[in-house]
Design a protein around this motif. Structure first.
Motif, PDB file in Angstrom:
ATOM      1  N   GLY A  26      56.346  92.202  47.276  1.00 50.86           N
ATOM      2  CA  GLY A  26      56.246  91.050  47.863  1.00 50.86           C
ATOM      3  C   GLY A  26      56.611  89.986  46.995  1.00 50.86           C
ATOM      4  O   GLY A  26      56.578  88.679  47.479  1.00 50.86           O
ATOM      5  N   GLN A  27      57.021  90.105  45.669  1.00 50.30           N
ATOM      6  CA  GLN A  27      57.505  89.058  44.936  1.00 50.30           C
ATOM      7  C   GLN A  27      56.336  87.791  44.803  1.00 50.30           C
ATOM      8  O   GLN A  27      56.813  86.736  44.931  1.00 50.30           O
ATOM      9  CB  GLN A  27      58.790  88.601  45.090  1.00 50.30           C
ATOM     10  N   LEU A  28      55.217  88.224  44.532  1.00 53.08           N
ATOM     11  CA  LEU A  28      54.326  87.238  44.746  1.00 53.08           C
ATOM     12  C   LEU A  28      54.334  86.274  43.522  1.00 53.08           C
ATOM     13  O   LEU A  28      54.412  86.623  42.369  1.00 53.08           O
ATOM     14  CB  LEU A  28      52.836  87.755  44.817  1.00 53.08           C
ATOM     15  N   ARG A  29      54.283  85.073  43.642  1.00 47.44           N
ATOM     16  CA  ARG A  29      54.392  84.241  42.358  1.00 47.44           C
ATOM     17  C   ARG A  29      53.390  82.859  42.972  1.00 47.44           C
ATOM     18  O   ARG A  29      53.215  82.379  43.884  1.00 47.44           O
ATOM     19  CB  ARG A  29      55.622  83.397  42.491  1.00 47.44           C
ATOM     20  N   ASN A  30      52.976  82.334  41.662  1.00 43.22           N
ATOM     21  CA  ASN A  30      52.239  80.972  41.938  1.00 43.22           C
ATOM     22  C   ASN A  30      53.412  79.617  42.135  1.00 43.22           C
ATOM     23  O   ASN A  30      54.564  79.921  42.346  1.00 43.22           O
ATOM     24  CB  ASN A  30      51.579  80.592  40.776  1.00 43.22           C
ATOM     25  N   SER A  31      53.010  78.707  42.604  1.00 42.73           N
ATOM     26  CA  SER A  31      53.785  77.540  42.824  1.00 42.73           C
ATOM     27  C   SER A  31      54.551  77.087  41.900  1.00 42.73           C
ATOM     28  O   SER A  31      55.642  76.776  42.010  1.00 42.73           O
ATOM     29  CB  SER A  31      52.928  76.346  43.539  1.00 42.73           C
ATOM     30  N   ASP A  32      54.295  77.240  40.385  1.00 41.34           N
ATOM     31  CA  ASP A  32      55.081  77.112  39.487  1.00 41.34           C
ATOM     32  C   ASP A  32      55.850  78.265  39.192  1.00 41.34           C
ATOM     33  O   ASP A  32      56.576  78.115  38.009  1.00 41.34           O
ATOM     34  CB  ASP A  32      54.360  76.662  38.340  1.00 41.34           C
ATOM     35  N   GLY A  33      56.023  79.313  39.787  1.00 36.96           N
ATOM     36  CA  GLY A  33      56.742  80.285  39.605  1.00 36.96           C
ATOM     37  C   GLY A  33      56.073  81.449  38.477  1.00 36.96           C
ATOM     38  O   GLY A  33      56.635  82.688  38.371  1.00 36.96           O
ATOM     39  N   SER A  34      55.008  81.264  38.147  1.00 32.69           N
ATOM     40  CA  SER A  34      54.245  82.068  37.285  1.00 32.69           C
ATOM     41  C   SER A  34      53.652  83.436  37.793  1.00 32.69           C
ATOM     42  O   SER A  34      53.540  83.147  39.353  1.00 32.69           O
ATOM     43  CB  SER A  34      53.120  81.541  36.439  1.00 32.69           C
ATOM     44  N   LEU A  35      53.078  84.393  37.308  1.00 33.03           N
ATOM     45  CA  LEU A  35      52.674  85.587  37.991  1.00 33.03           C
ATOM     46  C   LEU A  35      50.987  85.257  38.085  1.00 33.03           C
ATOM     47  O   LEU A  35      50.484  84.730  37.345  1.00 33.03           O
ATOM     48  CB  LEU A  35      52.842  86.888  37.272  1.00 33.03           C
ATOM     49  N   PRO A  36      50.498  85.535  39.294  1.00 39.37           N
ATOM     50  CA  PRO A  36      49.171  85.257  39.703  1.00 39.37           C
ATOM     51  C   PRO A  36      48.314  86.368  38.506  1.00 39.37           C
ATOM     52  O   PRO A  36      48.841  87.416  38.749  1.00 39.37           O
ATOM     53  CB  PRO A  36      49.085  85.923  41.052  1.00 39.37           C
ATOM     54  N   GLY A  37      47.262  85.832  38.042  1.00 39.36           N
ATOM     55  CA  GLY A  37      46.419  86.741  37.259  1.00 39.36           C
ATOM     56  C   GLY A  37      45.447  87.633  37.942  1.00 39.36           C
ATOM     57  O   GLY A  37      44.868  87.183  38.904  1.00 39.36           O
ATOM     58  N   PHE A  38      45.153  88.578  37.475  1.00 41.49           N
ATOM     59  CA  PHE A  38      44.339  89.559  37.852  1.00 41.49           C
ATOM     60  C   PHE A  38      44.160  89.702  39.362  1.00 41.49           C
ATOM     61  O   PHE A  38      43.185  89.479  40.055  1.00 41.49           O
ATOM     62  CB  PHE A  38      42.609  89.162  37.427  1.00 41.49           C
ATOM     63  N   LEU A  39      45.489  89.914  39.988  1.00 41.81           N
ATOM     64  CA  LEU A  39      45.618  90.022  41.389  1.00 41.81           C
ATOM     65  C   LEU A  39      45.006  91.113  42.120  1.00 41.81           C
ATOM     66  O   LEU A  39      45.086  92.122  41.350  1.00 41.81           O
ATOM     67  CB  LEU A  39      47.025  90.137  41.592  1.00 41.81           C
ATOM     68  N   SER A  40      44.105  90.880  43.240  1.00 37.60           N
ATOM     69  CA  SER A  40      43.266  92.147  43.601  1.00 37.60           C
ATOM     70  C   SER A  40      43.860  92.001  45.285  1.00 37.60           C
ATOM     71  O   SER A  40      43.566  91.072  45.801  1.00 37.60           O
ATOM     72  CB  SER A  40      41.781  91.724  43.519  1.00 37.60           C
ATOM     73  N   PRO A  41      44.285  93.295  45.723  1.00 37.16           N
ATOM     74  CA  PRO A  41      44.683  93.180  47.152  1.00 37.16           C
ATOM     75  C   PRO A  41      43.570  94.013  48.157  1.00 37.16           C
ATOM     76  O   PRO A  41      42.981  94.636  47.578  1.00 37.16           O
ATOM     77  CB  PRO A  41      46.023  94.069  47.019  1.00 37.16           C
ATOM     78  N   ASP A  53      43.322  85.976  43.180  1.00 40.07           N
ATOM     79  CA  ASP A  53      43.465  86.070  41.847  1.00 40.07           C
ATOM     80  C   ASP A  53      42.456  85.246  40.944  1.00 40.07           C
ATOM     81  O   ASP A  53      41.540  84.644  41.564  1.00 40.07           O
ATOM     82  CB  ASP A  53      45.015  85.305  41.763  1.00 40.07           C
ATOM     83  N   THR A  54      42.931  84.940  39.760  1.00 38.91           N
ATOM     84  CA  THR A  54      42.191  84.644  39.027  1.00 38.91           C
ATOM     85  C   THR A  54      41.891  82.960  39.029  1.00 38.91           C
ATOM     86  O   THR A  54      40.761  82.463  38.467  1.00 38.91           O
ATOM     87  CB  THR A  54      42.663  84.763  37.484  1.00 38.91           C
ATOM     88  N   GLU A  55      42.500  82.558  39.664  1.00 38.48           N
ATOM     89  CA  GLU A  55      42.518  80.913  39.906  1.00 38.48           C
ATOM     90  C   GLU A  55      41.593  80.742  41.387  1.00 38.48           C
ATOM     91  O   GLU A  55      41.359  79.793  41.712  1.00 38.48           O
ATOM     92  CB  GLU A  55      43.793  80.255  40.094  1.00 38.48           C
ATOM     93  N   GLY A  56      41.032  81.687  41.711  1.00 37.24           N
ATOM     94  CA  GLY A  56      40.330  81.485  43.080  1.00 37.24           C
ATOM     95  C   GLY A  56      40.927  81.601  44.184  1.00 37.24           C
ATOM     96  O   GLY A  56      40.321  81.026  44.980  1.00 37.24           O
ATOM     97  N   SER A  57      42.278  81.580  43.936  1.00 43.42           N
ATOM     98  CA  SER A  57      43.321  81.454  45.407  1.00 43.42           C
ATOM     99  C   SER A  57      43.162  82.877  46.101  1.00 43.42           C
ATOM    100  O   SER A  57      42.999  83.855  45.721  1.00 43.42           O
ATOM    101  CB  SER A  57      44.441  81.325  44.844  1.00 43.42           C
ATOM    102  N   LEU A  58      42.804  82.578  47.460  1.00 41.59           N
ATOM    103  CA  LEU A  58      43.081  83.551  48.470  1.00 41.59           C
ATOM    104  C   LEU A  58      44.332  83.329  49.118  1.00 41.59           C
ATOM    105  O   LEU A  58      44.278  82.131  49.775  1.00 41.59           O
ATOM    106  CB  LEU A  58      41.862  83.675  49.352  1.00 41.59           C
ATOM    107  N   ARG A  59      44.983  84.401  49.237  1.00 39.75           N
ATOM    108  CA  ARG A  59      46.281  84.233  50.287  1.00 39.75           C
ATOM    109  C   ARG A  59      46.417  85.405  51.159  1.00 39.75           C
ATOM    110  O   ARG A  59      46.098  86.491  50.916  1.00 39.75           O
ATOM    111  CB  ARG A  59      47.561  84.392  49.278  1.00 39.75           C
ATOM    112  N   PHE A  60      46.587  84.982  52.530  1.00 41.72           N
ATOM    113  CA  PHE A  60      46.800  85.818  53.640  1.00 41.72           C
ATOM    114  C   PHE A  60      48.179  86.219  53.985  1.00 41.72           C
ATOM    115  O   PHE A  60      48.988  85.029  54.182  1.00 41.72           O
ATOM    116  CB  PHE A  60      46.003  85.191  54.708  1.00 41.72           C
TER     117      PHE A  60
END
Length: 776
Positions: free
Chosen positions: A579-594, A611-618
């Protein structure tokens, strides 16, 4: 495209969606997925001991801070809790009940608060308009920011930044910032009784600090943010850094020679008239110490004086300092609805790792009710505590998963967490078993075992369990990631097969656990099980943090199940940056949980990540996603504004959010559960999305179901012989695959009322789905 291989008999696979639709022709789902989201809702009762938890799904607390604020403009003071470790705002409404008033968790009001709150949050009215304003640390943590409360058209609070740096006038030097210190919490109260808010902070650069009083010098009739340094030795007291209860009441007495080092610990200050004599007293706590020290003011409001005789002297303490696990803080707030400020004590940890995760943060809030009259406070401790006893809180790093463990057909809940299973024992990972003792439509999770399978004896940390049918025998197996507390080394992922017969309680033997090879030995990996490629075999998705030379890649790895050979060897790396998942600044999301499930009810599996920033992505329709997944983060529905918003469920550098999916209320649609760093779980239901079926790419046999809805039996009739299987909307097999026939009689007795899917496969391998409604 057709599917020629038949699906095996899955029974409990909560993360596996019903994604069996085939063909190049698909229904358009972009619009319905764009309107799909989740709304917080307590979807089940939770029972611990003899208590039904009133705030079961609030998410737990680690280091709560308390303030009053009218959130819904009903002229009743509500409660705002800010958890320091998770940087999360937890709003509670004061609601009327048959027996008085009670607190009701209302997370939708968190959206009213500024983003990026850090370290501490205190609501105090500086401009005397009757609306508490917001004081908090700045982004670096050292200075004090102020947001003015400017309500919206409905009267609900809104906050506008007034200053990023609260300062004081210093003669020829101009204005100088009031430095609270990154680890400290100041006292912001009217100290001298003139009706204006003053500020008391701990000396910033000392290991034996004194207290600085910044007096409000505003000339307006009331309010304002003008300050001057009134005292650099307020109350004549200095904190000695050599013992938890150490204070000196003479200058320089505890200053070490030849020089004093700069302190890196935290100090919490609260100014509150404990004994009701009209003079502000001082309550303070410090890092790695359990005592809340109470210093009685033996001077005046205008000129405070603290002495050794007044140390912990006021009632109800009477010489005995109250105990809170570590870095305690005190908060005046009305929590029993009588209009008088009570006193709450709680740990104010900024990171439990600094204590080697040894602070048990469960049920740590102490409440001293104020039973005094208008003449002054009279405090009495409430033994039951506050809020915590009403929450599901398993300690830290809660990770839920669901399956029928007792064989009664209802989904039960396991929660992995870090806690202290034995009172006073060491901290380690454990599994809490909540059996579903309710009904299919009204689930009730009752805590049966706090150390299921004796998992704590294995001395593990960062436990992430997943219940899924790994060997495809129709029974839920246990997969878990963890790392050992016994020494160095990376993380592992292991599984234990369920050896119970069908319909019997699960039987797991941890001694027979098998470690999966060829996986990155990284800590805090987050596994999910799902049929990613649609071949009928459960695959493995693995969320990771960071990459290395030995294990390069992105935050999500896809391991395909080959379906052959020994189970431990079936999972082969298919994509190390799925999925090449990235944050808006191009960094890798931390502690990603699917987690994977058909959340939007279109018959195809969706992916949700936290992820560690509290972001939920669908990510709707996982299998149709491009190489770089296209998802969205506005997934939580807010009933206040009727809009989908980004998650406001906390977020810090090392916070772990663990999503899970399960249909626990029998409506045929999976609910979302979010395990949190603070040890609790929050539950959500889906909003929007439609249950649809798709035409096959090639013409297949016509299929007819009758009666539909069915109560006891359904007839499935096709124009040519077909094999069929029946699934619920989580992809769990409820009726196994049949031999080919043109007419099938399928019993639905014992199935809960709801929607099911009948998968029909022709001799040519063409697959179609039919909706089946079962009613009571």
């Amino acid at each position: 495209m057709t599917i020629s291989s038949s699906l095996n008999n899955w029974r409990w696979l909560p993360a596996l969606a019903v994604a069996l639709l085939v063909g190049t022709s698909r229904p358009a789902t972009a619009q319905q997925s764009a309107g799909f989201g989740f709304e917080f809702r307590p979807v089940a009762k939770v029972v611990q001991g003899n208590d039904t938890l009133r705030q079961a799904w609030a998410g737990g607390l680690n280091s709560p801070q308390f303030s009053n604020l009218d959130l819904n403009a009903d002229q009743q003071p509500d409660l705002v809790v800010f958890d320091r470790i998770s940087h999360r705002v937890l709003p509670f409404l004061s609601v009327a009940t048959a027996t008085g008033r009670a607190w009701q968790f209302a997370p939708e009001y968190a959206t009213l608060f500024p983003q990026g709150l850090r370290n501490w949050v205190l609501l105090r009215d500086y401009d005397c308009d009757g609306r508490p304003d917001l004081f908090t640390a700045d982004e670096r943590g050292s200075n004090i920011r102020v947001f003015r409360n400017e309500p919206d058209a409905q009267g609900r609070p809104g906050f506008r930044l007034i200053t990023n740096t609260l300062s004081y006038a210093s003669g020829n030097f101009g204005n100088i910032n009031i430095a609270a210190g990154a680890y400290n919490m100041p006292a912001i109260e009217d100290v001298d009784g003139d009706g204006r808010l003053d500020v008391v902070v701990t000396e910033f650069d000392s290991s034996t600090p004194s207290l600085y009083l910044y007096r409000n010098t505003s000339t307006a009739a009331c309010g304002g943010l003008s300050f001057a340094l009134a005292s650099d030795y307020w109350g004549g007291v200095r904190v000695c850094g050599f013992s938890c209860g150490g204070f000196t009441f003479a200058p320089d007495q505890c200053r070490p020679a030849p020089a004093r080092p700069n302190h890196t610990t935290g100090y919490n200050l609260t100014v509150f008239d404990v004994d009701g004599d009209g003079r502000p007293d001082l309550l303070t706590g410090r890092t790695n110490c359990p005592e809340v020290t109470v210093l009685r003011n033996e001077g005046t409001a205008q000129l405070a004086r603290f002495t050794a005789a007044g140390l912990n002297a006021p009632a109800p303490f009477n010489g005995q300092a109250p105990q809170v696990p570590s870095l305690p803080a005190a908060y005046p707030a009305d929590v029993n609805f009588d209009g008088r400020p009570d006193l709450l004590l709680a740990p104010n940890l900024f990171d439990n790792r600094d204590n080697n995760d040894t602070v048990d943060t469960r049920n740590t809030v102490q409440l001293y009710s104020n039973t005094g009259a208008a003449t002054g406070p009279k405090l009495a401790r409430e033994p039951a505590g506050f809020l915590h006893p009403d929450m599901l809180d398993a300690g830290e790093q809660a990770a839920p998963t669901f399956a029928d463990l007792d064989g009664d057909g209802l989904p039960d809940m396991l929660v992995g967490s870090l806690n202290r299973p034995d009172a006073g024992g060491p901290f380690r990972a454990a599994l809490s078993y909540y059996r579903n003792v309710g009904t299919r439509q009204k689930p009730v999770f009752k805590l049966i075992e706090a150390d299921y399978l004796g998992m704590s004896r294995r001395k593990l940390a960062a436990l992430r369990p997943v219940l899924a049918d790994l060997n495809e025998d129709g029974q839920p197996d246990l997969l878990y990631s963890s790392f050992s507390l016994r020494g160095g080394g990376g993380g592992t992922i292991s599984y234990v097969l369920n050896t119970a017969a069908a319909g019997q309680p699960a039987a797991f033997n941890l001694e027979a656990a098998v470690e999966l090879p060829n996986l990155p030995p990284q800590r805090y990996t987050m596994p999910a099980v799902a049929d990613v490629d649609g071949d009928g075999h459960p695959d493995l998705l693995l969320g990771v943090t960071g990459a290395s030379t030995a294990f390069p890649g992105g935050p999500l790895r896809y391991y395909r199940n080959t379906g052959t050979g020994a189970l431990s060897q079936r999972f082969r790396l298919e994509n190390n940056d799925y999925g090449q998942l990235r944050n808006s600044d191009g960094s890798l999301p931390g502690f990603l949980s699917p987690v994977v499930a058909d959340f939007d009810r279109d018959g195809r599996p969706d992916l949700l990540t936290a992820d560690t920033e509290g972001s939920l992505r669908f990510f709707a329709d996982l299998r149709a996603q491009p190489a770089a997944f296209a998802g969205r983060s506005n997934v939580l529905f807010n009933p206040l504004n009727q809009q989908l918003e980004a998650a406001r469920w906390g977020g810090t550098f090392d916070m772990r959010l663990v999503p899970a999916a399960a249909d626990v209320n029998g409506d045929g649609v999976p609910e979302l559960f979010l395990g949190q760093e603070t040890g609790g779980i929050s539950s959500f239901v889906g909003r929007g999305g439609l249950l649809t079926s798709a035409p096959a790419a090639l013409a297949g046999p016509e299929v007819r179901l009758f009666p539909n809805p069915a109560t006891a039996q359904v007839t499935v009739e096709a124009t040519e012989p077909i094999r069929l299987m029946v699934f619920d909307l989580l992809g769990r097999t409820v009726r196994p695959q049949t031999l080919p026939a043109r007419v099938h009689q399928v019993s639905v007795s014992g199935l809960a009322a709801g929607i099911y899917l009948v998968r029909c496969q022709s001799a040519a391998g063409i697959v179609s789905l039919q909706r089946l409604a079962v009613k009571e």
